[in-house]
Every structure is written in C-alpha cells, then in structure tokens.
Design a protein around this motif. Structure first.
Motif, PDB file in Angstrom:
ATOM      1  N   VAL A   8     -48.091 121.597   4.703  1.00 32.57           N
ATOM      2  CA  VAL A   8     -47.763 121.292   3.305  1.00 32.57           C
ATOM      3  C   VAL A   8     -47.933 119.799   3.036  1.00 32.57           C
ATOM      4  CG1 VAL A   8     -45.928 121.264   1.580  1.00 32.57           C
ATOM      5  CG2 VAL A   8     -46.180 123.242   3.092  1.00 32.57           C
ATOM      6  N   LEU A   9     -47.436 118.975   3.942  1.00 33.39           N
ATOM      7  CA  LEU A   9     -47.528 117.522   3.756  1.00 33.39           C
ATOM      8  C   LEU A   9     -48.979 117.059   3.761  1.00 33.39           C
ATOM      9  CD1 LEU A   9     -44.568 116.331   6.034  1.00 33.39           C
ATOM     10  CD2 LEU A   9     -44.543 116.921   3.590  1.00 33.39           C
ATOM     11  N   ASN A  10     -49.769 117.626   4.662  1.00 28.72           N
ATOM     12  CA  ASN A  10     -51.186 117.259   4.720  1.00 28.72           C
ATOM     13  C   ASN A  10     -51.906 117.638   3.426  1.00 28.72           C
ATOM     14  OD1 ASN A  10     -50.842 116.271   7.308  1.00 28.72           O
ATOM     15  ND2 ASN A  10     -51.559 118.151   8.301  1.00 28.72           N
ATOM     16  N   ALA A  11     -51.579 118.817   2.884  1.00 30.06           N
ATOM     17  CA  ALA A  11     -52.208 119.269   1.645  1.00 30.06           C
ATOM     18  C   ALA A  11     -51.810 118.367   0.475  1.00 30.06           C
ATOM     19  CB  ALA A  11     -51.829 120.722   1.354  1.00 30.06           C
ATOM     20  N   CYS A  12     -50.539 117.985   0.436  1.00 25.15           N
ATOM     21  CA  CYS A  12     -50.075 117.090  -0.630  1.00 25.15           C
ATOM     22  C   CYS A  12     -50.791 115.740  -0.547  1.00 25.15           C
ATOM     23  CB  CYS A  12     -48.566 116.887  -0.540  1.00 25.15           C
ATOM     24  SG  CYS A  12     -47.578 118.320  -1.046  1.00 25.15           S
ATOM     25  N   GLU A  13     -50.909 115.218   0.661  1.00 23.29           N
ATOM     26  CA  GLU A  13     -51.571 113.926   0.819  1.00 23.29           C
ATOM     27  C   GLU A  13     -53.032 114.003   0.396  1.00 23.29           C
ATOM     28  OE1 GLU A  13     -52.623 110.559   4.197  1.00 23.29           O
ATOM     29  OE2 GLU A  13     -51.175 112.144   4.675  1.00 23.29           O
ATOM     30  N   ARG A  14     -53.708 115.086   0.725  1.00 24.95           N
ATOM     31  CA  ARG A  14     -55.113 115.234   0.336  1.00 24.95           C
ATOM     32  C   ARG A  14     -55.270 115.233  -1.183  1.00 24.95           C
ATOM     33  NH1 ARG A  14     -55.340 118.765   4.869  1.00 24.95           N
ATOM     34  NH2 ARG A  14     -54.911 120.573   3.537  1.00 24.95           N
ATOM     35  N   MET A  15     -54.238 115.694  -1.889  1.00 24.46           N
ATOM     36  CA  MET A  15     -54.269 115.705  -3.352  1.00 24.46           C
ATOM     37  C   MET A  15     -53.787 114.385  -3.943  1.00 24.46           C
ATOM     38  SD  MET A  15     -52.976 119.539  -4.389  1.00 24.46           S
ATOM     39  CE  MET A  15     -51.383 119.383  -3.557  1.00 24.46           C
ATOM     40  N   GLY A  16     -53.417 113.448  -3.088  1.00 26.87           N
ATOM     41  CA  GLY A  16     -52.904 112.170  -3.571  1.00 26.87           C
ATOM     42  C   GLY A  16     -51.464 112.219  -4.002  1.00 26.87           C
ATOM     43  N   HIS A  59     -35.486 113.620  -2.614  1.00 26.79           N
ATOM     44  CA  HIS A  59     -36.806 113.060  -2.913  1.00 26.79           C
ATOM     45  C   HIS A  59     -37.378 112.503  -1.621  1.00 26.79           C
ATOM     46  CE1 HIS A  59     -39.481 110.769  -5.945  1.00 26.79           C
ATOM     47  NE2 HIS A  59     -40.008 110.589  -4.750  1.00 26.79           N
ATOM     48  N   TRP A  60     -38.538 113.018  -1.248  1.00 29.02           N
ATOM     49  CA  TRP A  60     -39.157 112.638   0.013  1.00 29.02           C
ATOM     50  C   TRP A  60     -40.472 111.914  -0.252  1.00 29.02           C
ATOM     51  CZ3 TRP A  60     -36.504 113.663   4.506  1.00 29.02           C
ATOM     52  CH2 TRP A  60     -35.423 114.529   4.388  1.00 29.02           C
ATOM     53  N   LEU A  61     -40.771 110.974   0.626  1.00 35.05           N
ATOM     54  CA  LEU A  61     -41.985 110.179   0.503  1.00 35.05           C
ATOM     55  C   LEU A  61     -42.856 110.414   1.730  1.00 35.05           C
ATOM     56  CD1 LEU A  61     -43.490 107.950  -1.103  1.00 35.05           C
ATOM     57  CD2 LEU A  61     -42.232 106.279   0.262  1.00 35.05           C
ATOM     58  N   ILE A  62     -44.086 110.869   1.501  1.00 32.03           N
ATOM     59  CA  ILE A  62     -45.027 111.067   2.600  1.00 32.03           C
ATOM     60  C   ILE A  62     -45.622 109.712   2.985  1.00 32.03           C
ATOM     61  CG2 ILE A  62     -47.190 112.179   3.291  1.00 32.03           C
ATOM     62  CD1 ILE A  62     -46.579 114.365   1.217  1.00 32.03           C
ATOM     63  N   VAL A  63     -45.681 109.433   4.265  1.00 35.77           N
ATOM     64  CA  VAL A  63     -46.221 108.162   4.758  1.00 35.77           C
ATOM     65  C   VAL A  63     -47.603 108.425   5.349  1.00 35.77           C
ATOM     66  CG1 VAL A  63     -45.852 106.201   6.297  1.00 35.77           C
ATOM     67  CG2 VAL A  63     -43.879 107.379   5.268  1.00 35.77           C
ATOM     68  N   PRO A  64     -48.667 108.006   4.662  1.00 34.79           N
ATOM     69  CA  PRO A  64     -50.015 108.193   5.216  1.00 34.79           C
ATOM     70  C   PRO A  64     -50.197 107.371   6.488  1.00 34.79           C
ATOM     71  CG  PRO A  64     -50.099 107.741   2.857  1.00 34.79           C
ATOM     72  CD  PRO A  64     -48.704 107.450   3.309  1.00 34.79           C
ATOM     73  N   LEU A  65     -51.165 107.770   7.293  1.00 29.96           N
ATOM     74  CA  LEU A  65     -51.384 107.111   8.579  1.00 29.96           C
ATOM     75  C   LEU A  65     -51.635 105.619   8.419  1.00 29.96           C
ATOM     76  CD1 LEU A  65     -51.701 107.399  11.632  1.00 29.96           C
ATOM     77  CD2 LEU A  65     -54.135 107.910  11.257  1.00 29.96           C
TER      78      LEU A  65
END
Length: 270
Positions: A8-16, A59-65
């Motif tokens: 799910v997180l990877n998909a969200c990141e791919r969508m920005g 509220h969660w924040l995804i941290v890109p690599l």
C-alpha cells in the motif's frame, strides 16, 4: 487488493501521495485486523518508512528512500496537509522561519517556528523540529503560500513577519539581532502590505517601535503610511525594547514622532 502494508505504501508513493491517514490504510487492507495493522505500522515506523506526525491524529507520513537519511520529506510535503486538513488548525510559518523563506535571515534557523491559535507542544519529525507559538486572531493575519516542487505551506507576509519579529524580540535574542533580519526584510515590504498587517495585529506599541526602527534605517517610504495609521490612536512613551528605564538613566534619545526611547546601543549604525 494488496496483502501487505508495504504494498500500500509503495503504491501511494508511486502516485505521489506521501500523506496517508489510518482510515485510508484500513480501507485498503480490509482483511487486516486492527491489531495486525497496528503491528504492521509499528514495523514500518521502526524501519523508517513511516512517521506518525502527532499522537492521536492518525496521520502518517511516508518517507521515500531519498529522504531516509533525514527521516522525513521536506516540510512543504506535509505541514499544511497535517495542520490545516487533518487537525483543522489555522497556522502560518512565522518569525525567523518566515524571514528565511524571503532570504532575510542571516542566522541558521535550527527549528521551524509555526504560529497557531493555541499553544501546542513541540514536534520532531525526522530532522525537522517544529516549535509552536500562540497567535490570537490568527485567521485575520495576512499570509501567502510558500511553494516549492515538493508542495506548499502558509507563511506570514513580509510585513506581518516584521511585526511579529518586533513583538517577540525578547525570545529571538533581542532587538539588535532582530534589526539584522529587518534590514533584509525592508525591500520585501510595501506600504499596502504594512497597513494590512497593522490592521490585523492592532498593536499600537509594536507600531510605535516599528516607526522608530524605520527612522533608524531611513525607510521613509514605509514610515509615512505608518504615521498615518498611528495618527488617531493613543500612544505613550515606550522603550524600543524591554521596559522604559527611569528618566535619570536614559542615555539614548527619544524618537518624538513615535514616542519611543532609543538606547545608545541602538543607534543607526548598530
């Protein structure tokens, strides 16, 4: 449907989409029990993949690599979605942090100073440390958007930044330090913007001190509209900073136009 939180997180990141809320994650993982999801979130936190912005906000924040070393993406990515949208809290980035967005802070700002309606505890998100200051009538204060490729957040106008710095000079290292910042802010200020900020703040003492500082720095273009704004408002003799000393201890001079006593160390070349 995805089977794992990481998918799910990877998909969200791919969508920005780097800001996600617990409800969204639960919707995307309907087969996960609340306990299983809680543990999965904790594992992603431990791995540095997720940051929870505040306790109870969900509220969660995804941290890109590419931001793994700093522990979070830039402030523009998440400050406005978190404060304004998730928490419903009026805010603006102010004081030295606002001055920095205008290229007007000669000091390295170690924390981000955020004005909010009510006091909040400081928050650390990765390497970002946020310090909050209460501001009455915050929704009336003039702001603008600070924008970058990563997103945007609200910031005080140059004129409001000037007034805030003067009002809170004691917590910023004193008027000598504030004056260094103001000298770089004057070119960003306009008479119209100044009147708008004065009308919002409605502080006569701050306006008087501003007048004395404009005189010291030969800012006649801003001084004239300020004099007009103060004309029908009651004023009393005040010090440029701090309390007014006894009469026999006043070695500086008094700006009679704005009724501000200016100590000798605050001369025009200080």
């Amino acid at each position: 449907m995805p089977q794992h939180l990481s998918d799910v997180l990877n998909a969200c990141e791919r969508m920005g989409k780097l800001n996600v809320r617990g409800e969204e994650l639960r919707t995307k993982l309907p087969g996960a029990s609340p306990e299983a999801l809680r543990k999965a979130l904790y594992r992603q936190q431990r791995a540095g993949r997720l940051v929870r912005l505040s306790r109870g906000s969900d509220h969660w924040l995804i941290v890109p690599l590419q931001h793994a070393s700093t522990g979070s993406p830039p402030l523009e990515t998440w400050l406005d979605p978190w404060l304004r949208k998730t928490l419903g809290t009026p805010y603006y980035v102010g004081l030295l942090s606002a001055a920095e967005t205008y290229g007007a802070s000669p000091y390295a700002v170690m924390v981000t100073q955020v004005m909010v309606e009510n006091n909040r505890r400081p928050v650390t998100v990765g390497r970002h440390e946020l310090v909050f200051h209460a501001c009455s009538r915050i929704e009336a204060m003039p702001t603008r958007w600070h924008e970058s490729a990563d997103g945007r957040f609200k910031v005080s106008t140059p004129e409001l930044t000037t007034l805030d710095l003067i009002q809170r000079e004691s917590m910023l290292g004193g008027m000598v330090r504030v004056r260094e910042v103001l000298r770089a802010l004057w070119p960003h200020c306009t008479p119209q913007g100044l009147i708008l900020a004065l009308d919002a703040m409605q502080s006569v003492p701050v306006a008087q001190r501003l007048g004395a500082l404009l005189t010291l720095d030969d800012q006649a273009g801003l001084r004239a509209p300020l004099s007009d704004w103060l004309r029908d408002r009651p004023t009393r003799l005040i010090a440029l900073e701090g309390a007014l000393p006894p009469g026999n201890e006043r070695d500086g001079h008094t700006d009679t136009d704005f009724k501000v006593w200016v100590p000798p160390q605050q001369g025009a070349n200080s």
